[in-house]
Scaffold this motif. Structure first.
Motif, PDB file in Angstrom:
ATOM      1  N   ALA A   9       0.830  -1.212   0.000  1.00 22.31           N
ATOM      2  CA  ALA A   9       0.000   0.000   0.000  1.00 22.31           C
ATOM      3  C   ALA A   9       0.861   1.257   0.000  1.00 22.31           C
ATOM      4  O   ALA A   9       0.505   2.271  -0.618  1.00 22.31           O
ATOM      5  N   LEU A  10       2.012   1.216   0.662  1.00 27.78           N
ATOM      6  CA  LEU A  10       2.894   2.377   0.681  1.00 27.78           C
ATOM      7  C   LEU A  10       3.601   2.588  -0.657  1.00 27.78           C
ATOM      8  O   LEU A  10       3.837   3.724  -1.068  1.00 27.78           O
ATOM      9  N   VAL A  11       3.940   1.493  -1.321  1.00 29.13           N
ATOM     10  CA  VAL A  11       4.661   1.607  -2.596  1.00 29.13           C
ATOM     11  C   VAL A  11       3.745   2.067  -3.715  1.00 29.13           C
ATOM     12  O   VAL A  11       4.155   2.841  -4.591  1.00 29.13           O
ATOM     13  N   MET A  12       2.510   1.622  -3.704  1.00 22.37           N
ATOM     14  CA  MET A  12       1.582   1.989  -4.779  1.00 22.37           C
ATOM     15  C   MET A  12       1.385   3.495  -4.815  1.00 22.37           C
ATOM     16  O   MET A  12       1.318   4.159  -3.789  1.00 22.37           O
ATOM     17  N   SER A  13       1.294   4.007  -6.043  1.00 23.93           N
ATOM     18  CA  SER A  13       1.045   5.444  -6.211  1.00 23.93           C
ATOM     19  C   SER A  13      -0.433   5.777  -6.241  1.00 23.93           C
ATOM     20  O   SER A  13      -0.812   6.941  -6.124  1.00 23.93           O
ATOM     21  N   GLY A  14      -1.286   4.762  -6.406  1.00 22.69           N
ATOM     22  CA  GLY A  14      -2.726   4.998  -6.418  1.00 22.69           C
ATOM     23  C   GLY A  14      -3.200   5.555  -7.746  1.00 22.69           C
ATOM     24  O   GLY A  14      -2.440   5.704  -8.714  1.00 22.69           O
ATOM     25  N   ARG A  15      -4.467   5.874  -7.786  1.00 22.21           N
ATOM     26  CA  ARG A  15      -5.075   6.417  -9.001  1.00 22.21           C
ATOM     27  C   ARG A  15      -4.904   7.926  -9.023  1.00 22.21           C
ATOM     28  O   ARG A  15      -5.102   8.602  -8.025  1.00 22.21           O
TER      29      ARG A  15
END
Length: 224
Positions: free
Chosen positions: A130-136
């Motif tokens: 979750a921390l690595v993901m940049s999200g939408r």
């Protein structure tokens, strides 16, 4: 894009480890699937639990949240899945510690087993994912900052819009309908110096005095 892929790999690996952990030994060789879910609230017993009412249920729910979060690129859902895994694992450790009196780790198979390690590691991987993901990203972020639009003055010039109290637009002087241009400097000259129906100045002629043409010997006024 690269961050989302790396975060998704970490999240899926963590969810897989969490789902497989109930099939491993948790304490004294007893598998996690043998602990009933309601025992976390009522107390640990020696009874064997049903498979889908064991610790597998919250971990399967966390895996479902992980899949949805990866598809939607939602850091919130992936992080929530990690909290679910870690929360139930720590809660189980508290209840077992109360039942056994203490928690031990023994390499010979007694005490905490590798199933607990898998569950803790899976929860940590989910949080890392979750921390690595940049999200939408939003539409504005993809398109970049919006360029400022040029201001268009209202028709009729400044001060003519609704709610304005300033002076209205300046009116141009009315042009002469007979050909003289508006604002002609000749308008400031003395009257009679130019012809209003043309552009040439008017010529003036001196009219001779008729009294001077009278015969000096003639009495009375001359003929008119």
């Amino acid at each position: 894009m690269i961050r989302n892929v790396a975060g998704a790999v970490l999240a899926l690996a963590g969810a897989t480890a969490a789902v497989l952990s109930p099939f491993r030994a948790w304490y004294d060789g007893r598998h996690g699937r043998d602990y009933a879910l309601d025992e976390l609230f009522t107390g640990i017993t020696e009874a064997k639990a049903d498979l889908w009412w064991s610790l597998l249920l919250p971990f399967a729910f966390a895996a479902l949240l992980t899949l949805v979060g990866v598809v939607l690129r939602s850091r919130l859902l992936v992080g929530l899945a990690g909290l679910v895994v870690l929360g139930f694992t720590v809660f189980w450790m508290v209840r077992v510690g109360q039942y056994e009196g203490s928690l031990t780790v023994d390499g010979g198979g007694a005490g905490l087993g590798d199933g607990v390690a898998n569950a803790l590691g899976g929860g940590i991987l989910l949080l890392l994912g979750a921390l690595v993901m940049s999200g939408r990203r939003g539409r504005k972020a993809r398109k970049g900052p919006e360029e400022p639009r040029a201001y268009a003055a209202p028709p009729g010039g400044p001060g003519t819009g609704p709610g304005t109290s300033g002076p209205g637009p300046r009116e141009d002087p009315v042009a002469d309908p007979y050909g003289a241009p508006a604002g002609d400097p000749r308008e400031s000259a003395a009257p009679g110096s130019y012809d209003p129906y043309g552009s040439e100045p008017t010529r003036t002629f001196e009219v001779p005095d008729r009294d001077r043409e009278r015969d000096p010997g003639q009495d009375g006024p001359g003929p008119r």
